[in-house]
Design a protein around this motif. Structure first.
Motif, PDB file in Angstrom:
ATOM      1  N   VAL A 200       0.865  -1.175   0.000  1.00  0.00           N
ATOM      2  CA  VAL A 200       0.000   0.000   0.000  1.00  0.00           C
ATOM      3  C   VAL A 200       0.905   1.229   0.000  1.00  0.00           C
ATOM      4  N   ASP A 201       0.911   1.962  -1.105  1.00  0.00           N
ATOM      5  CA  ASP A 201       1.761   3.142  -1.259  1.00  0.00           C
ATOM      6  C   ASP A 201       1.020   4.351  -0.706  1.00  0.00           C
ATOM      7  N   GLU A 202       1.455   4.831   0.464  1.00  0.00           N
ATOM      8  CA  GLU A 202       0.818   5.950   1.146  1.00  0.00           C
ATOM      9  C   GLU A 202       1.671   7.216   1.083  1.00  0.00           C
ATOM     10  N   ALA A 203       2.250   7.503  -0.069  1.00  0.00           N
ATOM     11  CA  ALA A 203       3.134   8.661  -0.190  1.00  0.00           C
ATOM     12  C   ALA A 203       2.445   9.968   0.191  1.00  0.00           C
ATOM     13  N   TYR A 204       1.124  10.038  -0.013  1.00  0.00           N
ATOM     14  CA  TYR A 204       0.400  11.295   0.211  1.00  0.00           C
ATOM     15  C   TYR A 204      -0.578  11.208   1.376  1.00  0.00           C
ATOM     16  N   VAL A 205      -0.430  10.236   2.240  1.00  0.00           N
ATOM     17  CA  VAL A 205      -1.468   9.974   3.242  1.00  0.00           C
ATOM     18  C   VAL A 205      -1.660  11.122   4.223  1.00  0.00           C
ATOM     19  N   GLU A 206      -0.597  11.881   4.514  1.00  0.00           N
ATOM     20  CA  GLU A 206      -0.754  12.985   5.462  1.00  0.00           C
ATOM     21  C   GLU A 206      -1.717  14.054   4.957  1.00  0.00           C
ATOM     22  N   PHE A 207      -1.972  14.075   3.647  1.00  0.00           N
ATOM     23  CA  PHE A 207      -2.891  15.057   3.069  1.00  0.00           C
ATOM     24  C   PHE A 207      -4.318  14.522   2.977  1.00  0.00           C
ATOM     25  N   SER A 208      -4.530  13.287   3.396  1.00  0.00           N
ATOM     26  CA  SER A 208      -5.811  12.637   3.186  1.00  0.00           C
ATOM     27  C   SER A 208      -6.870  13.131   4.158  1.00  0.00           C
ATOM     28  N   ARG A 227       5.882   4.699   2.706  1.00  0.00           N
ATOM     29  CA  ARG A 227       5.745   6.136   2.980  1.00  0.00           C
ATOM     30  C   ARG A 227       6.959   6.907   2.439  1.00  0.00           C
ATOM     31  N   THR A 228       6.897   8.236   2.523  1.00  0.00           N
ATOM     32  CA  THR A 228       8.009   9.086   2.093  1.00  0.00           C
ATOM     33  C   THR A 228       8.070  10.329   2.947  1.00  0.00           C
ATOM     34  N   MET A 229       9.257  10.942   3.019  1.00  0.00           N
ATOM     35  CA  MET A 229       9.415  12.242   3.653  1.00  0.00           C
ATOM     36  C   MET A 229       9.437  13.368   2.619  1.00  0.00           C
ATOM     37  N   SER A 230       9.252  13.029   1.350  1.00  0.00           N
ATOM     38  CA  SER A 230       9.345  14.030   0.287  1.00  0.00           C
ATOM     39  C   SER A 230       8.171  14.992   0.273  1.00  0.00           C
ATOM     40  N   LYS A 231       6.998  14.544   0.671  1.00  0.00           N
ATOM     41  CA  LYS A 231       5.784  15.342   0.486  1.00  0.00           C
ATOM     42  C   LYS A 231       5.419  16.115   1.748  1.00  0.00           C
ATOM     43  N   ALA A 232       4.858  15.427   2.740  1.00  0.00           N
ATOM     44  CA  ALA A 232       4.400  16.111   3.946  1.00  0.00           C
ATOM     45  C   ALA A 232       5.551  16.784   4.691  1.00  0.00           C
ATOM     46  N   PHE A 233       6.734  16.188   4.668  1.00  0.00           N
ATOM     47  CA  PHE A 233       7.871  16.761   5.378  1.00  0.00           C
ATOM     48  C   PHE A 233       8.579  17.847   4.581  1.00  0.00           C
ATOM     49  N   GLY A 234       8.145  18.094   3.346  1.00  0.00           N
ATOM     50  CA  GLY A 234       8.775  19.121   2.524  1.00  0.00           C
ATOM     51  C   GLY A 234      10.241  18.848   2.274  1.00  0.00           C
ATOM     52  N   ALA A 235      10.602  17.572   2.133  1.00  0.00           N
ATOM     53  CA  ALA A 235      12.010  17.183   2.041  1.00  0.00           C
ATOM     54  C   ALA A 235      12.264  16.341   0.805  1.00  0.00           C
ATOM     55  N   ALA A 236      11.775  16.810  -0.346  1.00  0.00           N
ATOM     56  CA  ALA A 236      11.977  16.060  -1.588  1.00  0.00           C
ATOM     57  C   ALA A 236      13.460  15.900  -1.908  1.00  0.00           C
ATOM     58  N   GLY A 237      14.267  16.906  -1.546  1.00  0.00           N
ATOM     59  CA  GLY A 237      15.696  16.834  -1.816  1.00  0.00           C
ATOM     60  C   GLY A 237      16.449  15.905  -0.883  1.00  0.00           C
ATOM     61  N   LEU A 238      15.806  15.457   0.181  1.00  0.00           N
ATOM     62  CA  LEU A 238      16.447  14.546   1.124  1.00  0.00           C
ATOM     63  C   LEU A 238      16.542  13.141   0.573  1.00  0.00           C
ATOM     64  N   ARG A 239      15.499  12.694  -0.126  1.00  0.00           N
ATOM     65  CA  ARG A 239      15.397  11.342  -0.658  1.00  0.00           C
ATOM     66  C   ARG A 239      15.378  10.315   0.476  1.00  0.00           C
ATOM     67  N   LEU A 240      14.300  10.325   1.238  1.00  0.00           N
ATOM     68  CA  LEU A 240      14.151   9.371   2.326  1.00  0.00           C
ATOM     69  C   LEU A 240      12.759   8.781   2.277  1.00  0.00           C
ATOM     70  N   LEU A 281       3.852  19.423   9.858  1.00  0.00           N
ATOM     71  CA  LEU A 281       2.461  19.011   9.640  1.00  0.00           C
ATOM     72  C   LEU A 281       1.521  20.209   9.664  1.00  0.00           C
ATOM     73  N   GLY A 282       1.953  21.324  10.258  1.00  0.00           N
ATOM     74  CA  GLY A 282       1.183  22.556  10.164  1.00  0.00           C
ATOM     75  C   GLY A 282       1.127  23.067   8.738  1.00  0.00           C
ATOM     76  N   TYR A 283       2.224  22.936   8.000  1.00  0.00           N
ATOM     77  CA  TYR A 283       2.214  23.295   6.577  1.00  0.00           C
ATOM     78  C   TYR A 283       1.267  22.384   5.803  1.00  0.00           C
ATOM     79  N   VAL A 284       1.198  21.122   6.204  1.00  0.00           N
ATOM     80  CA  VAL A 284       0.293  20.183   5.543  1.00  0.00           C
ATOM     81  C   VAL A 284      -1.148  20.668   5.649  1.00  0.00           C
ATOM     82  N   GLU A 285      -1.523  21.163   6.813  1.00  0.00           N
ATOM     83  CA  GLU A 285      -2.889  21.668   6.979  1.00  0.00           C
ATOM     84  C   GLU A 285      -3.158  22.850   6.049  1.00  0.00           C
TER      85      GLU A 285
END
Length: 370
Positions: A200-208, A227-240, A281-285
């Motif tokens: 189950v790929d939940e890359a965007y779940v924090e926005f759900s 999961r990924t830290m690229s989206k909700a964590f604003g860390a696309a350049g981290l690659r985690l 996660l405040g940015y996510v909101e």
């Protein structure tokens, strides 16, 4: 040098005639095509990253923690805190982006003579990584509304008996979430057919609008949440990226991981980000509110919109989606043409970026109606 092309080389047959994955990287005022978080990391987090990386730099003559124990412990804590489902470090694995997580899963449970199925349109890297690992790919069905047609999906699993099943929720590029009962039904179908690993790929779940499916892991050793830290964590350049699963699955993927695959700098940066989850996660909101605004405004303008649980919106319909993409680009706004006939996708950006996008599509609609 002689004019030698890829297909002139002795590459594997399944790679011939293919093109690399990627979205256009164009220098335009507003870029809303790659589902990035538009907000830069807050300065206190930037400072904390610098502190952690400085400390890690003192030991770069040594290999990093091969098993990323501290990072996996912090990730397990984040999953537990945000889902209410207890997750332990032994149930978590991390890699260089969720794409490497997917690659390791397919190296472990897929490969030559094995198959994987996904329900398309969906995240195209699932099929590309399957091809790269020698795993046969099966394109499963979706309905007209882009939801998974459960009866047809169960039939496809029963007939093809895949080794790996991918379920993307919220789905990329369409944005819609998959109901938990559908995931459970597909898991049961997969176990009856093979049994198979269900990812189950939940890359965007924090926005759900809904909850993570992490609680479904209990009692289901063949289920994996990616999961990924690229989206909700604003860390696309981290690659985690990371996964949660039964400890046996975590042990299994370590059979194929490269030695010391997560650098000390990557681990230090991710640990710093996990110290600031409340702020991030405040940015996510804020982005969820902007996404919902885009949905409402696009519908008011006269576009069709797929309901979105992600940080992007799929909108249409266009007689020629690529032409519409170009006309929006001509107005300084870059969105994504995913190749879904009649549809485009826009990432939720800052309010100012979204205003610029909405102005562009209003003008486009006027042109279409003229």
């Amino acid at each position: 040098m002689s004019d030698v092309r890829i297909d002139d080389l002795p590459v594997r047959d399944e790679l011939r005639g293919k093109t690399p994955y990627g979205a256009p990287q164009l220098d335009v005022p507003v870029r809303l095509n790659t589902n990035e978080n538009p907000y830069p990391l807050p300065e206190p987090l930037v400072d904390r990253i610098a502190e952690r990386v400085r400390e890690a730099a003192r030991h770069l003559n040594r290999y990093p923690d091969r098993d990323a124990v501290e990072l996996r412990t912090r990730l397990a804590g984040y999953l537990t805190d945000t889902s209410g489902h207890p997750v332990g470090p032994a149930e978590v694995w991390a890699a260089n982006g969720s794409n490497e997580v997917i690659q390791q899963l397919l190296q472990t449970f897929g490969g030559p003579g094995r198959t994987a199925i996904g329900f398309e349109p969906s995240y195209s890297m699932h099929a590309l990584i399957a091809r790269g690992t020698g795993t046969g790919w099966i394109s499963g069905p979706r309905g007209e509304d882009f939801s998974i047609d459960l009866e047809a999906a169960e039939k496809a699993i029963a007939e093809n008996r895949p080794d790996v099943v991918f379920i993307t929720t919220p789905n990329n590029p369409t944005g819609n979430a998959v109901p938990p009962q559908t995931v459970l039904a597909l898991y049961e179908a997969a176990q009856a057919a093979k049994p198979s690993i269900v990812v189950v790929d939940e890359a965007y779940v924090e926005f759900s609008h809904g909850d993570s499916l992490l609680p479904l892991l209990r009692g289901r050793p063949h289920l994996v949440i990616s999961r990924t830290m690229s989206k909700a964590f604003g860390a696309a350049g981290l690659r985690l990226g990371y996964l949660a699963a039964h400890p046996a699955v975590v042990d299994a993927v370590q059979l194929v991981r490269l030695p010391y695959h997560l650098s000390a700098v990557t681990q230090a940066t991710a640990l710093a980000a996990l110290e600031h989850t409340d702020t991030l996660l405040g940015y996510v909101e804020q982005l969820k509110a902007e996404r919902d605004r885009l949905v409402g405004e696009l519908r008011a303008i006269g576009y069709e919109v797929t309901p979105s649980d992600a940080n992007f919106v799929q909108f249409g319909r266009f007689g020629d989606a690529h032409e519409a993409w170009q006309r929006i680009l001509d107005r300084g706004v870059l969105v994504r043409d995913n190749g879904v006939p009649g549809w485009l996708r826009v990432t939720a950006g800052t309010p100012e970026e979204n205003d610029a996008f909405l102005d562009a599509v209003r003008e486009l609609k006027k042109e279409q109606n003229a």
